[in-house]
Enzyme design. Structure first.
Site, PDB file in Angstrom:
ATOM      1  N   GLY A  12       0.794  -1.225   0.000  1.00  0.00           N
ATOM      2  CA  GLY A  12       0.000   0.000   0.000  1.00  0.00           C
ATOM      3  C   GLY A  12       0.826   1.275   0.000  1.00  0.00           C
ATOM      4  O   GLY A  12       0.369   2.304   0.498  1.00  0.00           O
ATOM      5  N   ASN A 107      -6.083   3.366 -11.991  1.00  0.00           N
ATOM      6  CA  ASN A 107      -5.121   2.328 -11.616  1.00  0.00           C
ATOM      7  C   ASN A 107      -3.719   2.854 -11.866  1.00  0.00           C
ATOM      8  O   ASN A 107      -3.512   3.673 -12.757  1.00  0.00           O
ATOM      9  CB  ASN A 107      -5.362   1.075 -12.472  1.00  0.00           C
ATOM     10  CG  ASN A 107      -4.403  -0.042 -12.131  1.00  0.00           C
ATOM     11  OD1 ASN A 107      -4.117  -0.296 -10.941  1.00  0.00           O
ATOM     12  ND2 ASN A 107      -3.873  -0.714 -13.138  1.00  0.00           N
ATOM     13  N   HIS A 109       0.089   1.495 -12.839  1.00  0.00           N
ATOM     14  CA  HIS A 109       0.742   0.297 -13.386  1.00  0.00           C
ATOM     15  C   HIS A 109       2.235   0.577 -13.536  1.00  0.00           C
ATOM     16  O   HIS A 109       2.618   1.647 -13.997  1.00  0.00           O
ATOM     17  CB  HIS A 109       0.107  -0.066 -14.736  1.00  0.00           C
ATOM     18  CG  HIS A 109       0.610  -1.355 -15.285  1.00  0.00           C
ATOM     19  ND1 HIS A 109       0.118  -2.578 -14.884  1.00  0.00           N
ATOM     20  CD2 HIS A 109       1.606  -1.621 -16.160  1.00  0.00           C
ATOM     21  CE1 HIS A 109       0.770  -3.543 -15.515  1.00  0.00           C
ATOM     22  NE2 HIS A 109       1.686  -2.978 -16.287  1.00  0.00           N
ATOM     23  N   ASP A 150      -5.724  -3.175 -18.218  1.00  0.00           N
ATOM     24  CA  ASP A 150      -4.613  -2.237 -18.487  1.00  0.00           C
ATOM     25  C   ASP A 150      -4.755  -1.458 -19.787  1.00  0.00           C
ATOM     26  O   ASP A 150      -3.761  -0.991 -20.348  1.00  0.00           O
ATOM     27  CB  ASP A 150      -3.251  -2.966 -18.490  1.00  0.00           C
ATOM     28  CG  ASP A 150      -2.894  -3.523 -17.127  1.00  0.00           C
ATOM     29  OD1 ASP A 150      -3.346  -2.964 -16.110  1.00  0.00           O
ATOM     30  OD2 ASP A 150      -2.159  -4.530 -17.069  1.00  0.00           O
TER      31      ASP A 150
HETATM   32  C1  GAR Z   1       2.843  -0.987  -7.646  1.00  0.00           C
HETATM   33  O1  GAR Z   1       4.105  -1.045  -8.246  1.00  0.00           O
HETATM   34  C2  GAR Z   1       1.759  -0.958  -8.710  1.00  0.00           C
HETATM   35  O2  GAR Z   1       2.152  -0.269  -9.872  1.00  0.00           O
HETATM   36  C3  GAR Z   1       1.592  -2.417  -9.005  1.00  0.00           C
HETATM   37  O3  GAR Z   1       1.655  -3.025  -7.734  1.00  0.00           O
HETATM   38  C4  GAR Z   1       2.518  -2.266  -6.887  1.00  0.00           C
HETATM   39  C5  GAR Z   1       1.796  -1.997  -5.585  1.00  0.00           C
HETATM   40  O4  GAR Z   1       2.649  -1.383  -4.670  1.00  0.00           O
HETATM   41  N1  GAR Z   1       0.351  -2.658  -9.667  1.00  0.00           N
HETATM   42  C6  GAR Z   1       0.211  -3.519 -10.679  1.00  0.00           C
HETATM   43  O5  GAR Z   1       1.129  -4.238 -11.076  1.00  0.00           O
HETATM   44  C7  GAR Z   1      -1.174  -3.565 -11.301  1.00  0.00           C
HETATM   45  N2  GAR Z   1      -1.159  -4.299 -12.522  1.00  0.00           N
HETATM   46  P1  GAR Z   1       2.063  -0.708  -3.358  1.00  0.00           P
HETATM   47  O6  GAR Z   1       1.180  -1.740  -2.679  1.00  0.00           O
HETATM   48  O7  GAR Z   1       3.296  -0.426  -2.543  1.00  0.00           O
HETATM   49  O8  GAR Z   1       1.319   0.532  -3.734  1.00  0.00           O
END
Ligand code: GAR
Length: 206
Positions: A12, A107, A109, A150
């Site tokens: 998060g 979102n 990405h 996406d």
């Molecule tokens: C982030 O890098 C986000 O871009 C990725 O998950 C991570 C979450 O980090 N999301 C994806 O890959 C969606 N396809 P966080 O929990 O520290 O925010």
């Protein structure tokens, strides 16, 4: 002021970055709901500590798909949600929610979409694929969510240059730093009603 619901499955860090920008008065919004499939997620812990309502929605608690989808709808209604932020949320958003919140779900990405997007491309897998392809650049994208994984309208992207000795861990850190700048920026602009979508293209006004 916009009511924001954050959906997160993991640490998060994006959720926290946005939360702090709201606390600093930079974003005119309020996170009044955190939804997660994972009761042990760092995001859930952070929400509890900061008095944000938490709702766990997963297949264990809602084995019936229709009931699960209705539950999403009900909690979002209950919290009068204006904007949904996916912040490392690893579950598919049901169609009923995507329809109802058209251009109101964002979102983040960890690549320069459309590169390295779609099924299987999430988290560290994305960075591994970038390194394996010997790309010179990567980056992050904030986009609206539509029914295609996406592929929704892109709001903002930022590039990073890969070093000769870059590995997926260092790249992941670099990209995450960028995410923490562009995601709060996109949310701020949304809350100021400075994002316009015309024919699937996003325009941000100053
Ligand atoms: C982030 O890098 C986000 O871009 C990725 O998950 C991570 C979450 O980090 N999301 C994806 O890959 C969606 N396809 P966080 O929990 O520290 O925010």
């Amino acid at each position: 002021m916009k009511n924001i619901a954050v959906f997160a499955s993991g640490n998060g860090s994006n959720f926290k970055a946005i939360y702090y920008k709201i606390n600093d008065g930079v974003i005119n919004g309020k996170i009044n709901l955190l939804v997660s499939n994972n009761p042990r997620a760092g995001a859930v812990d952070f929400a509890y500590k900061n008095d944000i309502n938490v709702k766990i929605v997963n297949d264990v608690r809602y084995p019936n798909e229709n009931k699960k989808n209705n539950e999403y709808k009900n909690i979002l209604n209950l919290h009068k949600t204006d904007l949904i932020l996916l912040a490392g949320f690893m579950k598919k958003i049901p169609k009923n929610i995507i329809k109802k919140f058209n251009n109101k779900i964002m979102n983040v990405h960890p690549s320069l979409l459309p590169k390295y997007g779609g099924k299987g491309f999430y988290g560290i897998n994305v960075h591994k694929a970038v390194i394996d392809s010997n790309d010179h650049f990567s980056g992050a994208t904030v986009h609206f969510v539509n029914e295609e994984y996406d592929k929704g309208p892109i709001i903002i992207q930022k590039k990073v240059k890969l070093e000769v000795d870059e590995d997926y861990n260092s790249l992941s850190e670099k990209v995450l730093k960028i995410e923490h700048t562009i995601y709060p920026y996109a949310v701020r602009k949304f809350c100021e009603e400075n994002i316009i979508i015309n024919k699937n293209k996003v325009y941000i006004s100053e």
